[in-house]
Design an enzyme around this catalytic site. Sequence first.
Site, PDB file in Angstrom:
ATOM      1  CG  ASP A 145       2.047 -11.539   5.841  1.00  0.00           C
ATOM      2  OD1 ASP A 145       2.916 -11.393   6.706  1.00  0.00           O
ATOM      3  OD2 ASP A 145       1.318 -12.540   5.780  1.00  0.00           O
ATOM      4  CG  ASP A 170       0.099 -15.407   9.689  1.00  0.00           C
ATOM      5  OD1 ASP A 170      -0.251 -15.327   8.479  1.00  0.00           O
ATOM      6  OD2 ASP A 170       1.283 -15.572  10.042  1.00  0.00           O
ATOM      7  CG  HIS A 193      -1.804 -16.090   4.267  1.00  0.00           C
ATOM      8  ND1 HIS A 193      -0.984 -15.344   3.456  1.00  0.00           N
ATOM      9  CD2 HIS A 193      -1.441 -15.800   5.540  1.00  0.00           C
ATOM     10  CE1 HIS A 193      -0.141 -14.638   4.214  1.00  0.00           C
ATOM     11  NE2 HIS A 193      -0.396 -14.887   5.481  1.00  0.00           N
ATOM     12  CG  LEU A 194      -9.007 -15.953   2.017  1.00  0.00           C
ATOM     13  CD1 LEU A 194     -10.064 -15.011   1.473  1.00  0.00           C
ATOM     14  CD2 LEU A 194      -9.648 -17.075   2.822  1.00  0.00           C
ATOM     15  NE  ARG A 195      -2.039 -20.675   1.776  1.00  0.00           N
ATOM     16  CZ  ARG A 195      -1.010 -20.076   2.334  1.00  0.00           C
ATOM     17  NH1 ARG A 195      -0.465 -19.008   1.770  1.00  0.00           N
ATOM     18  NH2 ARG A 195      -0.489 -20.534   3.447  1.00  0.00           N
ATOM     19  CG  ASN A 226       1.182 -14.833   0.635  1.00  0.00           C
ATOM     20  OD1 ASN A 226       0.002 -14.642   0.913  1.00  0.00           O
ATOM     21  ND2 ASN A 226       1.938 -15.654   1.329  1.00  0.00           N
ATOM     22  CG  HIS A 261       2.775 -12.275  11.932  1.00  0.00           C
ATOM     23  ND1 HIS A 261       3.982 -11.645  11.821  1.00  0.00           N
ATOM     24  CD2 HIS A 261       2.463 -12.686  10.680  1.00  0.00           C
ATOM     25  CE1 HIS A 261       4.380 -11.681  10.566  1.00  0.00           C
ATOM     26  NE2 HIS A 261       3.479 -12.297   9.843  1.00  0.00           N
ATOM     27  CG  HIS A 269       6.487 -11.373   7.376  1.00  0.00           C
ATOM     28  ND1 HIS A 269       5.792 -12.524   7.642  1.00  0.00           N
ATOM     29  CD2 HIS A 269       7.805 -11.706   7.508  1.00  0.00           C
ATOM     30  CE1 HIS A 269       6.647 -13.502   7.925  1.00  0.00           C
ATOM     31  NE2 HIS A 269       7.864 -13.037   7.848  1.00  0.00           N
ATOM     32  CG  HIS A 288       0.867 -24.587   4.222  1.00  0.00           C
ATOM     33  ND1 HIS A 288       1.312 -23.978   3.071  1.00  0.00           N
ATOM     34  CD2 HIS A 288       1.235 -23.772   5.243  1.00  0.00           C
ATOM     35  CE1 HIS A 288       1.919 -22.847   3.384  1.00  0.00           C
ATOM     36  NE2 HIS A 288       1.881 -22.690   4.692  1.00  0.00           N
TER      37      HIS A 288
HETATM   38 ZN   LIG Z   1       0.615 -13.939   7.057  1.00  0.00          ZN
HETATM   39 ZN   LIG Z   2       3.713 -12.863   7.850  1.00  0.00          ZN
END
Ligand SMILES: [Zn+2]
Ligand SMILES: [Zn+2]
Length: 430
Positions: A154, A307, A64-66, A96, A234, A181, A311
């Site tokens: 995901d 994963d 997740h690179l945001r 996401n 995952h 997911h 945060h």
């Molecule tokens: Zn994920």
């Molecule tokens: Zn996930």
Amino acid sequence: MTIALLISGGRVIDPANAIDEICDIWIDANGSIAGIGSFDGEADQHIDASGQIVCPGLIDMHVHLREPGQEWKEDIESGSRAAVAGGVTSMCCMPNTGPHIDHAGVVRQIIERGHQVGLCNVHPIGAVTKNLDGKELTEMRELSRAGCVAFSDDGMPIWHAGVMRKALEYASSFGFMVIQHAEELNLTRGGAINEGWVSTQLGVTGMPVEGEDSMIARDIMLARRADARYHVAHISSQGGVALIRAAQAEGLNVTTEAAPHHFALTEEEVLGFNVDAKMSPPLRTEADRLAVMEGLRDGTIAVIATDHAPHHEDDKRCGLSCAAFGIVGLETMLPVSLELVRNGILSMSDMLAKMTCNPARLLDLDAGTLSLGAAADITIFNPDSSWVVDRNKLVSKGKNTPWHGKELTGQVTTTLKAGRVVFAEGCVHG
Ligand SMILES: [Zn+2]
Ligand SMILES: [Zn+2]
């Protein structure tokens, strides 16, 4: 003969080509692999890899690179820097973000930014449904043309069975892979950690393992009917691993990945209300952990992926129940996974295959090998060097790691991207 770069005397392991020997590897001026063996000539640049392992640059297919949207948590540049510090030269980023990766413009923007940063290949994973709300399918074909390498919601499950059926059928007609997911929200809603003795002990609402298993079972039925390529993200449960194993024995095109935390840690990690051990799916029981290791050993689980979920501290420091799900993983993936080799679960080559040629094969990426002529994405690491994880020294903007203060063995010393040193001596060369 004069070549651009020589890496000498390391143990060269290239699982895709069944190479595991102490030898030299050399790179030409185009940044491609020019030879493996015994080099006799001049080199403009020389890296002595004696006592170290030289392998293809690692691939992390679940990050997740945001960016766009939450750059204070991570962005493509900081994520790329963290990646190469962990020996990762190709990564796939989940949709996401804000906006979500559900239209071609965002896909192009991410790919372009990845190129600009130039440290690590960035491959977007497109959303299955618009806004990740599980209702209306995205234009997967258009997203694929723009550069998406697979599809997933995901962060959220593709929860609606009818939508999942349509997604699998549509994806199947183009050969796209759907990554799930697996979480039945009607069973897990409100939960923070695994449901079991630890959740009872702490008085925290748990997420039962059936939340994961029931969705995998449902999806396998749908994938069977659609003849689709279905991949479980995952995987964390004993039941889930057994379902995937049975589906593969049946000949279905069903695959899965495991995150290092799910084979290294158990739910006991959250005793003491440790928010940096909160993720979804949660850390589970010792029996689940052993089942994930067995799945890795017997090949049911083809891939190790982190994963990586950075945060901001504000999203974590608010108690176990309301803290955000997820931990960072790029910089600890390799040393944590090396434990599988030290415990005799996997050979070094089989372990490295799960983060090089196996994900490359699943996603059809031009990476993950040391074949002659391939881009020289290379990771050099010392498997015996120990270091203590200090969250404040992580390159990622995310400091949420359950390994803070713990000693890990195995350290990346040099990372090359297309023949260029992008990480060495503890520093990223951007
Ligand atoms: Zn994920
Ligand atoms: Zn996930």
